[in-house]
Every structure is written in C-alpha cells, then in structure tokens.
Design a protein around this motif. Structure first.
Motif, PDB file in Angstrom:
ATOM      1  N   UNK A  59       4.465 -22.687 -48.812  1.00  0.00           N
ATOM      2  CA  UNK A  59       3.287 -21.878 -48.515  1.00  0.00           C
ATOM      3  C   UNK A  59       2.239 -22.913 -48.307  1.00  0.00           C
ATOM      4  N   UNK A  60       1.958 -23.149 -47.023  1.00  0.00           N
ATOM      5  CA  UNK A  60       0.907 -23.874 -46.610  1.00  0.00           C
ATOM      6  C   UNK A  60      -0.536 -23.037 -46.240  1.00  0.00           C
ATOM      7  N   UNK A  61      -0.309 -21.636 -46.494  1.00  0.00           N
ATOM      8  CA  UNK A  61      -1.531 -20.876 -46.061  1.00  0.00           C
ATOM      9  C   UNK A  61      -1.987 -19.967 -47.157  1.00  0.00           C
ATOM     10  N   UNK A  62      -2.995 -19.207 -47.144  1.00  0.00           N
ATOM     11  CA  UNK A  62      -3.516 -18.520 -48.166  1.00  0.00           C
ATOM     12  C   UNK A  62      -3.060 -16.944 -47.651  1.00  0.00           C
ATOM     13  N   UNK A  63      -2.169 -16.378 -48.424  1.00  0.00           N
ATOM     14  CA  UNK A  63      -1.522 -15.081 -48.067  1.00  0.00           C
ATOM     15  C   UNK A  63      -2.257 -14.025 -48.770  1.00  0.00           C
ATOM     16  N   UNK A  64      -2.595 -12.858 -48.123  1.00  0.00           N
ATOM     17  CA  UNK A  64      -3.099 -11.572 -48.579  1.00  0.00           C
ATOM     18  C   UNK A  64      -2.008 -10.618 -48.547  1.00  0.00           C
ATOM     19  N   UNK A  65      -1.472 -10.182 -49.819  1.00  0.00           N
ATOM     20  CA  UNK A  65      -0.479  -9.118 -49.673  1.00  0.00           C
ATOM     21  C   UNK A  65      -1.461  -7.833 -50.327  1.00  0.00           C
ATOM     22  N   UNK A  66      -1.373  -6.670 -49.297  1.00  0.00           N
ATOM     23  CA  UNK A  66      -1.876  -5.562 -49.694  1.00  0.00           C
ATOM     24  C   UNK A  66      -0.857  -4.692 -50.753  1.00  0.00           C
ATOM     25  N   UNK A  67      -1.163  -4.265 -51.732  1.00  0.00           N
ATOM     26  CA  UNK A  67      -0.516  -3.208 -52.431  1.00  0.00           C
ATOM     27  C   UNK A  67      -1.030  -2.050 -52.736  1.00  0.00           C
TER      28      UNK A  67
END
Length: 194
Positions: A59-67
């Motif tokens: 993980x080299x990014x900021x990942x946004x998971x929509x739940x």
C-alpha cells in the motif's frame, strides 16, 4: 454491520487531491507486514479487495473503501519494512499528515501492532505522531492466532507498556485467520459512526 456493498472508491497518491467525503471515515495504520490488508478484508467480508502481499509495503497510496454508502475505511500506507527509498517514505509521511489534518470526517485511527512482539520504535513513533495530530489511536493487536491463549494477556500488557498507553485505552486482539475480534471491532466502529 451487515456488509452489502463495498467499493474501492478513491486512490490518492503523493500528489493527489484528497476527497472531501461527507461520510464518516475510519483510518487504518500500521507497519508494512502487520496484516493491515488482511484486517480490512476481514472486516469487509471480502477475500481480496485490499491487496495482501508477501512483500511488505504494497500500500503506497491512501485508499478509500466505501462501505454500504455509510462510511469509509481509509487504508494508509504501511511504514517500516517497505523496500523504498527514505525520500519516498518521507513523502508518504507528508501525505498521511495532510490526510490527518484535512479530513473533516475522520472518526478514529486504528493502529495495528503485532501481538507477538513488543512495539517497535516505528510503532511508538507512529502512535505518538497520530496522538500529536489530535487523535487517540485505537490499537488492534494482530496475529492473535499465532499465540497460545495463556500468552495473550501478558503480550497485551507489553503493548500497553511499550506504547505508554493511557489507562482505559482500547486494544482489540484480532486474528485474520479465525476472525476472532472482528465483532468487537465492528461494535466499536458502529458506536463511532451510527
């Protein structure tokens, strides 16, 4: 929470503009090999939405998971083992700092540590740094299945001492293998976002 729908909605790199979300956000931080992707997948009831890897530092990014269109899990870059230049790690640090400062919806920062070991220098630094940004990190002690039951309390105490946690600080032991701890973590998240 019953997970009906999950999607990786936004991926932010070092130069990306952070999204201005209107839903609550829960951030996850931890060393590169601590099982962050496995935890996120376990909480979302998905096998491989967050990419797990035998090579730390995926993980080299900021990942946004929509739940469920109800909240976001925010996966922050791992620290420690990733085989990248120091200059790159510094950029990640700035990116995380920018996120912690800018997010208006951030409800909690979970800091993952390996329950088998005393907290590392990196863990302590990250804990202090997140606390300095104004958040009280919630500890998730991963790899619970790798310990004998008789060792759990002793190791939790070592984490509390190693991170100089204030009394009453939350620690959730968790196993990606057995999903032990999942319900307790969700209960806590629900209490923050509902």
């Amino acid at each position: 929470m019953v997970i009906k729908q999950v999607e990786l909605e936004t991926v932010c790199g070092i130069t990306s503009v952070l999204p201005e979300n209107t839903l609550p956000e829960i951030a996850f931080s931890g060393k590169s090999n601590v099982g962050k992707s496995s935890l996120i997948n376990g909480l979302m009831n998905r096998k491989a939405l967050a990419r797990t890897s035998s090579q730390p530092g995926k993980t080299q990014t900021i990942n946004f998971y929509n739940i469920n269109q109800a909240l976001y899990f925010v996966d922050l870059p791992g620290y420690g083992f990733a085989k990248v230049p120091v200059s790159e790690k510094r950029k990640w640090g700035k990116m995380i700092e920018r996120y912690l400062h800018k997010s208006k919806q951030l409800k909690a920062v979970f800091l993952l540590v390996d329950i088998r070991h005393d907290p590392s220098e990196n863990d302590r630094t990250m804990y202090d740094w997140v606390a300095h940004q104004g958040y009280a990190p919630v500890i998730i002690a991963t790899k619970l299945d790798k310990l004998k039951r008789s060792q759990v309390q002793k190791n939790i105490k070592a984490i509390k001492n190693g991170l100089h946690l204030p009394s009453g600080a939350k620690i959730f032991p968790y196993s990606a293998l057995t999903k032990q701890g999942r319900d307790e973590i969700w209960e806590y998240i629900d209490s923050l976002v509902l």
